[in-house]
Design an enzyme around this catalytic site. Structure first.
Site, PDB file in Angstrom:
ATOM      1  N   CYS A 128      -0.201 -12.612  -8.060  1.00 15.21           N
ATOM      2  CA  CYS A 128       1.158 -11.905  -8.342  1.00 15.21           C
ATOM      3  C   CYS A 128       2.191 -12.377  -7.397  1.00 15.21           C
ATOM      4  CB  CYS A 128       0.870 -10.481  -8.339  1.00 15.21           C
ATOM      5  SG  CYS A 128      -0.161  -9.750  -9.398  1.00 15.21           S
ATOM      6  N   CYS A 131       3.528 -10.184  -4.067  1.00 12.44           N
ATOM      7  CA  CYS A 131       2.203  -9.708  -3.269  1.00 12.44           C
ATOM      8  C   CYS A 131       1.958 -10.529  -2.385  1.00 12.44           C
ATOM      9  CB  CYS A 131       1.136  -9.294  -4.250  1.00 12.44           C
ATOM     10  SG  CYS A 131      -0.202  -8.693  -3.397  1.00 12.44           S
ATOM     11  N   SER A 209      -7.179   0.604  -8.886  1.00 13.21           N
ATOM     12  CA  SER A 209      -6.076  -0.274  -9.476  1.00 13.21           C
ATOM     13  C   SER A 209      -6.393  -1.503 -10.077  1.00 13.21           C
ATOM     14  CB  SER A 209      -4.905  -0.224  -8.194  1.00 13.21           C
ATOM     15  OG  SER A 209      -3.822  -0.718  -8.661  1.00 13.21           O
ATOM     16  N   LEU A 232       1.464  -2.732 -14.288  1.00 14.08           N
ATOM     17  CA  LEU A 232       2.064  -2.845 -15.148  1.00 14.08           C
ATOM     18  C   LEU A 232       3.332  -3.836 -14.552  1.00 14.08           C
ATOM     19  CD1 LEU A 232       2.139  -2.720 -18.204  1.00 14.08           C
ATOM     20  CD2 LEU A 232       3.898  -1.020 -18.104  1.00 14.08           C
ATOM     21  N   ASN A 310       7.395  -3.722  -0.839  1.00 16.39           N
ATOM     22  CA  ASN A 310       7.305  -3.908   0.475  1.00 16.39           C
ATOM     23  C   ASN A 310       7.457  -5.304   0.889  1.00 16.39           C
ATOM     24  OD1 ASN A 310       6.474  -1.074   1.113  1.00 16.39           O
ATOM     25  ND2 ASN A 310       4.816  -1.495  -0.182  1.00 16.39           N
TER      26      ASN A 310
HETATM   27  N1  SAH Z   1      -5.264  -5.947  -7.716  1.00 20.47           N
HETATM   28  C1  SAH Z   1      -5.134  -4.637  -7.747  1.00 20.47           C
HETATM   29  C2  SAH Z   1      -4.879  -3.893  -6.386  1.00 20.47           C
HETATM   30  C3  SAH Z   1      -3.353  -4.624  -5.734  1.00 20.47           C
HETATM   31  S1  SAH Z   1      -2.772  -3.322  -4.462  1.00 20.47           S
HETATM   32  C4  SAH Z   1      -3.893  -4.394  -8.690  1.00 20.47           C
HETATM   33  O1  SAH Z   1      -3.129  -5.363  -9.151  1.00 20.47           O
HETATM   34  O2  SAH Z   1      -3.687  -3.310  -9.184  1.00 20.47           O
HETATM   35  C5  SAH Z   1      -2.270  -2.035  -5.325  1.00 20.47           C
HETATM   36  C6  SAH Z   1      -0.760  -2.119  -5.850  1.00 20.47           C
HETATM   37  O3  SAH Z   1       0.214  -2.489  -4.984  1.00 20.47           O
HETATM   38  C7  SAH Z   1      -0.621  -2.787  -7.023  1.00 20.47           C
HETATM   39  O4  SAH Z   1       0.044  -2.210  -8.133  1.00 20.47           O
HETATM   40  C8  SAH Z   1       0.084  -3.808  -6.823  1.00 20.47           C
HETATM   41  O5  SAH Z   1       0.878  -4.659  -7.844  1.00 20.47           O
HETATM   42  C9  SAH Z   1       1.175  -3.458  -5.832  1.00 20.47           C
HETATM   43  N2  SAH Z   1       1.615  -4.358  -4.925  1.00 20.47           N
HETATM   44  C10 SAH Z   1       1.711  -5.730  -4.653  1.00 20.47           C
HETATM   45  N3  SAH Z   1       2.309  -6.212  -3.546  1.00 20.47           N
HETATM   46  C11 SAH Z   1       3.142  -5.192  -3.341  1.00 20.47           C
HETATM   47  C12 SAH Z   1       4.316  -5.152  -2.640  1.00 20.47           C
HETATM   48  N4  SAH Z   1       4.821  -6.263  -2.014  1.00 20.47           N
HETATM   49  N5  SAH Z   1       4.954  -4.061  -2.749  1.00 20.47           N
HETATM   50  C13 SAH Z   1       4.978  -2.919  -3.202  1.00 20.47           C
HETATM   51  N6  SAH Z   1       3.449  -2.829  -4.137  1.00 20.47           N
HETATM   52  C14 SAH Z   1       2.927  -4.140  -4.111  1.00 20.47           C
END
Ligand code: SAH
Length: 362
Positions: A128, A131, A209, A232, A310
Site C-alpha cells: 500500500c 504505508c 484488520s 477501504l 501518519n
Molecule cells: N494489513 C492490514 C493491517 C495494516 S495496519 C490492513 O491492511 O488492514 C492497520 C491500518 O493502518 C490499516 O488500515 C492500514 O491501511 C493503515 N495505515 C497504513 N499506513 C498508514 C499510515 N501511514 N497512516 C495511517 N494509517 C495507515
C-alpha cells in the site's frame, strides 16, 4: 532456537516442541503422542496463559512423571523483547528480533482500556503506497509462537504488578503485515487468544484488520468469529487501486460483499463492519469522496473509522487538514453513517498506524 520452536506434530522428529505454537487441539495431540491423557492440555495451558509460567517444575498439579516428560520433549519459549521506546503519550513500542529483523508490538494504554497492537508478518507484501511497512516488502510470516509470544510477554509483565504495565483488555491485529496472508498461524494464534484455557479473550475485544483478501475473509468466516476492520481507504476503484495494488485483484465491490457475508455469520461485530479510511490530503478527502463513500456503503451495515495519515520519510502524501477531516466526518454523520476519528498514538516514536518499519540489519 528456530529448530526448537518450529511447529511439528511428531515430537520424535525434532528435539523439542515449543508449546506456544499449540492451540488446545494440538496440545491434546502432543499429549497423546507422549502417551499422556489429552485433558492435561487444559491444565498446562492454564499454567502457561493464566499464570505465565514457563517452568514445568512449578506446575504443581501435574505428576512428576508428566513434568519430566514435558521437560524432555517440550519447551515454553517466547521471543524476548530487546528494545523498548516510550512515547510522551504513554504508548510503548517493543521490538524483538527474528531472522535478524525487528518486529514491533505496540502497547497503548488508555483511560478505560489497554490495547496491544500485534504484528503478524515481518514487512508486508501488499505495498500500500501510504504505508511504511509496505515499503519494506515482505520478509517472513511470523510463527504462532512469535504472534502469541508478543501478547504473552506483555501480559506476563502486566501480571506482575510492579512493572506498571496495565492489564491488557483489547487486541488488534494492526501491526506489521497482512494477517490474512498468514492465515494458518494467525488462526491458531486466535484459537489461543480466545480459548478459555488460553488467554481467554472475548471475541468482542479482538479485531483483525485486513486490506481485503476476499477468499480468505470467506475462509475466516468459517472458522473464527472476531471483529474485523476493512482497510477501504477510497470510495472508488480508480483511487483505491492507486493506493492499494491489491484492489486490482479484489475490488471494492467484492471486498464489501465478502465483509457483508462475514457479518451475517458473526456475533462479534454486533451487526456492523468497521471500515478504515485513511485521510490523505487532496487524494481521497473531498466532499465528492464522502458522497461516493455514503453511496457504496448504503447496503453495508458499517461504521467508519477515519485515520489521519501518519507520515514517514520520503512519502509524497500529506495528512488531510483537521478541517477537511471534520467536514468529511460531519457529512457521514448527516447521512446516518456512524463514524469516528482515530487518535493516532505513539507518533513521536513511530509507533502509529503504518509507521512500523524497523528494518535494521544487525
Ligand atoms: N494489513 C492490514 C493491517 C495494516 S495496519 C490492513 O491492511 O488492514 C492497520 C491500518 O493502518 C490499516 O488500515 C492500514 O491501511 C493503515 N495505515 C497504513 N499506513 C498508514 C499510515 N501511514 N497512516 C495511517 N494509517 C495507515
Amino acid at each position: 532456537m528456530n529448530i526448537i520452536s518450529n511447529f511439528q506434530t511428531n515430537f520424535q522428529t525434532i528435539s523439542k516442541i515449543n508449546l506456544l505454537n499449540l492451540n488446545l487441539q494440538k496440545m491434546r495431540g502432543f499429549l497423546i503422542n507422549i502417551e499422556e491423557k489429552p485433558f492435561r492440555a487444559n491444565q498446562i495451558m492454564h499454567w502457561i496463559y493464566h499464570y505465565f509460567c514457563d517452568d514445568f517444575s512449578k506446575m504443581s498439579n501435574l505428576s512428576t512423571k508428566l513434568k519430566e516428560k514435558l521437560k524432555k520433549y517440550s519447551i515454553i519459549y517466547s521471543p524476548k523483547f530487546i528494545k523498548k521506546k516510550k512515547s510522551i503519550d504513554g504508548t510503548i513500542k517493543w521490538s524483538f528480533l527474528t531472522n535478524k529483523k525487528y518486529v514491533e508490538t505496540i502497547y497503548i494504554p488508555e483511560k478505560h482500556r489497554t490495547t496491544i497492537c500485534v504484528s503478524s508478518q515481518v514487512g508486508c507484501a501488499l505495498k500500500c503506497d501510504f504505508c511504511y511497512t509496505g515499503k519494506m516488502g515482505f520478509k517472513k510470516n511470523l510463527q504462532v509462537f512469535e504472534i502469541v509470544g508478543q501478547l504473552w510477554n506483555l501480559m506476563k509483565l502486566a501480571y506482575d504488578k510492579k512493572n506498571r504495565i496495565k492489564k491488557i483488555t483489547n487486541i488488534v491485529f494492526m501491526g506489521m503485515g497482512e494477517p490474512l496472508l498468514n492465515f494458518k498461524n494467525v488462526t491458531i494464534a486466535l484459537d489461543i487468544i480466545l480459548n478459555k484455557y488460553g488467554f481467554n479473550f472475548s471475541k468482542y475485544k479482538v479485531t483483525l484488520s485486513t486490506a481485503g483478501i476476499v477468499p480468505i475473509i470467506d475462509k475466516l468466516s468459517k472458522v473464527q468469529d472476531i471483529k474485523i476492520a476493512i482497510s477501504l481507504h477510497a470510495s472508488n476503484d480508480q483511487i483505491r487501486s492507486k493506493l492499494m495494488p491489491i484492489n486490482k485483484k479484489y475490488n471494492i465491490k467484492s471486498v464489501l460483499q465478502s465483509a457483508n457475508n462475514y457479518l451475517k455469520n458473526s456475533k462479534a461485530n454486533k451487526g456492523k463492519i468497521t471500515i478504515e479510511y485513511v485521510m490523505l490530503n487532496n487524494i481521497n478527502d473531498s466532499l465528492k469522496d464522502a458522497k461516493e463513500l455514503v453511496t457504496i456503503l448504503k447496503n453495508i451495515p458499517s461504521k467508519v473509522n477515519l485515520i489521519p495519515w501518519n507520515c514517514f520519510p520520503n512519502s509524497m502524501y500529506k495528512s488531510s487538514t483537521k478541517k477537511n477531516i471534520f467536514c468529511f466526518s460531519d457529512f457521514l454523520t448527516k447521512k446516518g453513517i456512524f463514524n469516528s476519528i482515530r487518535k493516532n498514538r505513539g507518533k513521536d516514536i513511530t509507533a502509529a498506524c503504518g509507521q512500523l518499519n524497523n528494518n535494521i540489519k544487525i
